[in-house]
Scaffold this motif. Structure first.
Motif, PDB file in Angstrom:
ATOM      1  N   SER A  81      -3.316  16.175  49.073  1.00  0.00           N
ATOM      2  CA  SER A  81      -3.097  16.562  47.680  1.00  0.00           C
ATOM      3  C   SER A  81      -4.375  16.419  46.859  1.00  0.00           C
ATOM      4  O   SER A  81      -4.636  17.214  45.970  1.00  0.00           O
ATOM      5  N   THR A  82      -5.193  15.424  47.176  1.00  0.00           N
ATOM      6  CA  THR A  82      -6.469  15.258  46.477  1.00  0.00           C
ATOM      7  C   THR A  82      -7.395  16.423  46.785  1.00  0.00           C
ATOM      8  O   THR A  82      -8.049  16.964  45.888  1.00  0.00           O
ATOM      9  N   GLU A  83      -7.443  16.830  48.048  1.00  0.00           N
ATOM     10  CA  GLU A  83      -8.291  17.958  48.447  1.00  0.00           C
ATOM     11  C   GLU A  83      -7.812  19.248  47.781  1.00  0.00           C
ATOM     12  O   GLU A  83      -8.630  20.034  47.283  1.00  0.00           O
ATOM     13  N   ILE A  84      -6.520  19.464  47.736  1.00  0.00           N
ATOM     14  CA  ILE A  84      -5.967  20.667  47.103  1.00  0.00           C
ATOM     15  C   ILE A  84      -6.288  20.674  45.614  1.00  0.00           C
ATOM     16  O   ILE A  84      -6.715  21.686  45.063  1.00  0.00           O
ATOM     17  N   ALA A  85      -6.090  19.534  44.947  1.00  0.00           N
ATOM     18  CA  ALA A  85      -6.370  19.442  43.514  1.00  0.00           C
ATOM     19  C   ALA A  85      -7.849  19.680  43.235  1.00  0.00           C
ATOM     20  O   ALA A  85      -8.205  20.382  42.280  1.00  0.00           O
ATOM     21  N   THR A  86      -8.717  19.128  44.074  1.00  0.00           N
ATOM     22  CA  THR A  86     -10.155  19.311  43.893  1.00  0.00           C
ATOM     23  C   THR A  86     -10.529  20.784  44.019  1.00  0.00           C
ATOM     24  O   THR A  86     -11.264  21.321  43.182  1.00  0.00           O
ATOM     25  N   LYS A  87     -10.012  21.458  45.033  1.00  0.00           N
ATOM     26  CA  LYS A  87     -10.305  22.885  45.216  1.00  0.00           C
ATOM     27  C   LYS A  87      -9.774  23.699  44.041  1.00  0.00           C
ATOM     28  O   LYS A  87     -10.428  24.632  43.567  1.00  0.00           O
ATOM     29  N   LYS A  88      -8.572  23.356  43.570  1.00  0.00           N
ATOM     30  CA  LYS A  88      -7.956  24.076  42.455  1.00  0.00           C
ATOM     31  C   LYS A  88      -8.829  23.965  41.204  1.00  0.00           C
ATOM     32  O   LYS A  88      -9.116  24.962  40.546  1.00  0.00           O
ATOM     33  N   PHE A  89      -9.284  22.751  40.890  1.00  0.00           N
ATOM     34  CA  PHE A  89     -10.082  22.574  39.696  1.00  0.00           C
ATOM     35  C   PHE A  89     -11.501  23.117  39.845  1.00  0.00           C
ATOM     36  O   PHE A  89     -12.101  23.561  38.871  1.00  0.00           O
ATOM     37  N   GLU A  90     -12.044  23.128  41.066  1.00  0.00           N
ATOM     38  CA  GLU A  90     -13.338  23.772  41.295  1.00  0.00           C
ATOM     39  C   GLU A  90     -13.227  25.264  41.021  1.00  0.00           C
ATOM     40  O   GLU A  90     -14.095  25.864  40.382  1.00  0.00           O
ATOM     41  N   THR A  91     -12.139  25.875  41.489  1.00  0.00           N
ATOM     42  CA  THR A  91     -11.910  27.302  41.245  1.00  0.00           C
ATOM     43  C   THR A  91     -11.752  27.563  39.757  1.00  0.00           C
ATOM     44  O   THR A  91     -12.319  28.518  39.217  1.00  0.00           O
ATOM     45  N   LEU A  92     -11.003  26.712  39.074  1.00  0.00           N
ATOM     46  CA  LEU A  92     -10.798  26.853  37.635  1.00  0.00           C
ATOM     47  C   LEU A  92     -12.125  26.763  36.890  1.00  0.00           C
ATOM     48  O   LEU A  92     -12.430  27.608  36.043  1.00  0.00           O
ATOM     49  N   LEU A  93     -12.937  25.769  37.211  1.00  0.00           N
ATOM     50  CA  LEU A  93     -14.225  25.613  36.542  1.00  0.00           C
ATOM     51  C   LEU A  93     -15.158  26.783  36.830  1.00  0.00           C
ATOM     52  O   LEU A  93     -15.884  27.241  35.938  1.00  0.00           O
ATOM     53  N   THR A  94     -15.132  27.287  38.049  1.00  0.00           N
ATOM     54  CA  THR A  94     -15.956  28.445  38.398  1.00  0.00           C
ATOM     55  C   THR A  94     -15.562  29.650  37.539  1.00  0.00           C
ATOM     56  O   THR A  94     -16.409  30.344  36.985  1.00  0.00           O
ATOM     57  N   GLU A  95     -14.256  29.889  37.430  1.00  0.00           N
ATOM     58  CA  GLU A  95     -13.779  31.022  36.639  1.00  0.00           C
ATOM     59  C   GLU A  95     -14.108  30.850  35.163  1.00  0.00           C
ATOM     60  O   GLU A  95     -14.504  31.798  34.497  1.00  0.00           O
ATOM     61  N   LEU A  96     -13.954  29.640  34.654  1.00  0.00           N
ATOM     62  CA  LEU A  96     -14.259  29.402  33.246  1.00  0.00           C
ATOM     63  C   LEU A  96     -15.736  29.595  32.944  1.00  0.00           C
ATOM     64  O   LEU A  96     -16.091  30.131  31.892  1.00  0.00           O
ATOM     65  N   THR A  97     -16.597  29.167  33.848  1.00  0.00           N
ATOM     66  CA  THR A  97     -18.026  29.347  33.614  1.00  0.00           C
ATOM     67  C   THR A  97     -18.429  30.816  33.785  1.00  0.00           C
ATOM     68  O   THR A  97     -19.343  31.285  33.104  1.00  0.00           O
ATOM     69  N   LYS A  98     -17.731  31.543  34.642  1.00  0.00           N
ATOM     70  CA  LYS A  98     -18.025  32.968  34.846  1.00  0.00           C
ATOM     71  C   LYS A  98     -17.690  33.784  33.602  1.00  0.00           C
ATOM     72  O   LYS A  98     -18.434  34.655  33.201  1.00  0.00           O
TER      73      LYS A  98
END
Length: 100
Positions: A81-98
């Motif tokens: 669950s930690t790995e999934i949450a980390t990937k989810k928020f990395e994707t979110l941050l990538t999209e927000l910065t894009k």
């Protein structure tokens, strides 16, 4: 520092909860902000998707079925669950910065 009076804080939390439930979220928020904490920020992602009009996080991929061959030991539920949450928020941050 002067903390916000309890009555005003409760009214503000109730107003935010009602607005989110009526306008932005697909799921219902019962206790603000406790539900957001329990759901690991899922409602925040829904809010960002609602406000931006973009589907930031794709639907989760189906989990492949285990084969009959011996497989390496599965990670613990907490690690997974930690790995999934980390990937989810990395994707979110990538999209927000894009998209700003």
């Amino acid at each position: 520092y002067h903390p916000i009076p309890e009555g005003i804080r409760k009214k503000a939390c109730d107003y935010i909860k009602r607005w989110l439930n009526n306008n932005a979220l697909a799921s219902t928020l019962h206790y603000f902000p406790q539900d957001i904490i329990k759901e690991h920020g899922r409602q925040i992602i829904e809010l960002i998707q609602f406000l931006s009009g973009k589907n930031i996080l794709p639907s989760p991929a189906p989990v492949p079925q285990a084969s009959a061959n011996a497989a390496p030991p599965a990670p613990s539920k907490e690690e997974d669950s930690t790995e999934i949450a980390t990937k989810k928020f990395e994707t979110l941050l990538t999209e927000l910065t894009k998209y700003g």
